[in-house]
Design an enzyme around this catalytic site. Structure first.
Site, PDB file in Angstrom:
ATOM      1  N   VAL A 133      34.731   2.277 -22.281  1.00  0.00           N
ATOM      2  CA  VAL A 133      35.045   2.213 -20.854  1.00  0.00           C
ATOM      3  C   VAL A 133      35.270   0.720 -20.613  1.00  0.00           C
ATOM      4  O   VAL A 133      34.320  -0.053 -20.525  1.00  0.00           O
ATOM      5  CB  VAL A 133      33.904   2.787 -19.987  1.00  0.00           C
ATOM      6  CG1 VAL A 133      34.221   2.634 -18.502  1.00  0.00           C
ATOM      7  CG2 VAL A 133      33.657   4.255 -20.340  1.00  0.00           C
ATOM      8  N   PRO A 134      36.536   0.299 -20.562  1.00  0.00           N
ATOM      9  CA  PRO A 134      36.896  -1.114 -20.767  1.00  0.00           C
ATOM     10  C   PRO A 134      36.622  -2.056 -19.598  1.00  0.00           C
ATOM     11  O   PRO A 134      37.539  -2.616 -18.988  1.00  0.00           O
ATOM     12  CB  PRO A 134      38.389  -1.026 -21.083  1.00  0.00           C
ATOM     13  CG  PRO A 134      38.859   0.172 -20.318  1.00  0.00           C
ATOM     14  CD  PRO A 134      37.714   1.149 -20.386  1.00  0.00           C
ATOM     15  N   CYS A 135      35.364  -2.318 -19.349  1.00  0.00           N
ATOM     16  CA  CYS A 135      34.988  -3.258 -18.293  1.00  0.00           C
ATOM     17  C   CYS A 135      35.402  -4.684 -18.628  1.00  0.00           C
ATOM     18  O   CYS A 135      35.539  -5.518 -17.725  1.00  0.00           O
ATOM     19  CB  CYS A 135      33.492  -3.174 -18.007  1.00  0.00           C
ATOM     20  SG  CYS A 135      32.452  -3.374 -19.452  1.00  0.00           S
ATOM     21  N   HIS A 136      35.632  -4.973 -19.905  1.00  0.00           N
ATOM     22  CA  HIS A 136      36.062  -6.325 -20.293  1.00  0.00           C
ATOM     23  C   HIS A 136      37.455  -6.653 -19.774  1.00  0.00           C
ATOM     24  O   HIS A 136      37.837  -7.813 -19.747  1.00  0.00           O
ATOM     25  CB  HIS A 136      36.012  -6.471 -21.821  1.00  0.00           C
ATOM     26  CG  HIS A 136      36.904  -5.520 -22.556  1.00  0.00           C
ATOM     27  ND1 HIS A 136      36.529  -4.226 -22.821  1.00  0.00           N
ATOM     28  CD2 HIS A 136      38.158  -5.670 -23.052  1.00  0.00           C
ATOM     29  CE1 HIS A 136      37.507  -3.612 -23.470  1.00  0.00           C
ATOM     30  NE2 HIS A 136      38.509  -4.474 -23.622  1.00  0.00           N
ATOM     31  N   ARG A 137      38.194  -5.658 -19.314  1.00  0.00           N
ATOM     32  CA  ARG A 137      39.554  -5.877 -18.808  1.00  0.00           C
ATOM     33  C   ARG A 137      39.585  -6.282 -17.335  1.00  0.00           C
ATOM     34  O   ARG A 137      40.657  -6.415 -16.758  1.00  0.00           O
ATOM     35  CB  ARG A 137      40.389  -4.617 -19.024  1.00  0.00           C
ATOM     36  CG  ARG A 137      40.586  -4.294 -20.501  1.00  0.00           C
ATOM     37  CD  ARG A 137      41.368  -3.032 -20.719  1.00  0.00           C
ATOM     38  NE  ARG A 137      41.397  -2.712 -22.146  1.00  0.00           N
ATOM     39  CZ  ARG A 137      41.587  -1.491 -22.623  1.00  0.00           C
ATOM     40  NH1 ARG A 137      41.801  -0.476 -21.807  1.00  0.00           N
ATOM     41  NH2 ARG A 137      41.570  -1.298 -23.925  1.00  0.00           N
TER      42      ARG A 137
END
Length: 181
Positions: free
Chosen positions: A136-140
């Site tokens: 779940v790409p929170c780094h984006r």
């Protein structure tokens, strides 16, 4: 945060350091880097989730994460069982899933997408509590103007993930990303 009663866990080592994985019978419930903010207490000590290195979801998650970090996979194909966050957190986490690889968005844009443009700080708090890092790409999610704001797994990991995905030029930060052990 509430996790399913049947949660099991395992540990793996990646190019970005040690990772804790957790799953229920319905899917992946957690992916955290060692030392990450907001680690669940159930990873260690009394009441810890049982370790199950043979769980099929955990095995698939470990394998797909390695492939992703090695550049041999561009997306994840895992069942997810997002733990019971608040309805707002759940909405933010679902919105994160819509950010494509190689793209970024801002906390403000996410707040607008969710129909609550004044909830930028609440969006930031929910992003920081994302229990399934990388998948779940929170780094984006970046700050206004593309600022590299915090990351629960550490800013060097965020930079490394964004570089891996081609969303951040290699020379954006004038120093090398440290190795993770």
């Amino acid at each position: 945060m509430q996790y399913p009663q049947d949660t099991v866990q395992c540990h793996t080592t990646t190019a970005l350091g040690a990772v804790y994985l957790a799953a229920s019978a319905r899917g992946l419930v957690g992916l955290w880097f060692d030392g990450q903010s907001h680690l669940p207490a159930q990873l260690d000590g009394p009441g810890a989730w049982p370790t199950d290195d043979d769980d099929p979801v955990l095995r698939a998650a470990a394998q797909q994460l390695q492939q992703y970090l090695d550049g041999r996979r561009t997306q994840f194909d895992l069942p997810l069982d997002l733990p019971s966050g608040t309805p707002f957190q759940q909405a933010v986490w679902r919105a994160l899933l819509s950010i494509p690889r190689g793209a970024t968005t801002s906390y403000g844009a996410l707040a607008h997408q969710l129909g609550n443009p004044s909830a930028v700080r609440a969006v930031g708090a929910a992003v920081g509590r994302n229990p399934i890092s990388v998948v779940v790409p929170c780094h984006r999610v970046l700050g206004s103007g593309g600022a590299l704001t915090g990351y629960a797994g550490g800013l060097p990991r965020k930079v490394a993930l964004l570089r891996l995905e081609g969303a951040l030029p290699v020379d954006t930060i004038g120093q090398a990303v440290p190795a993770f052990a």
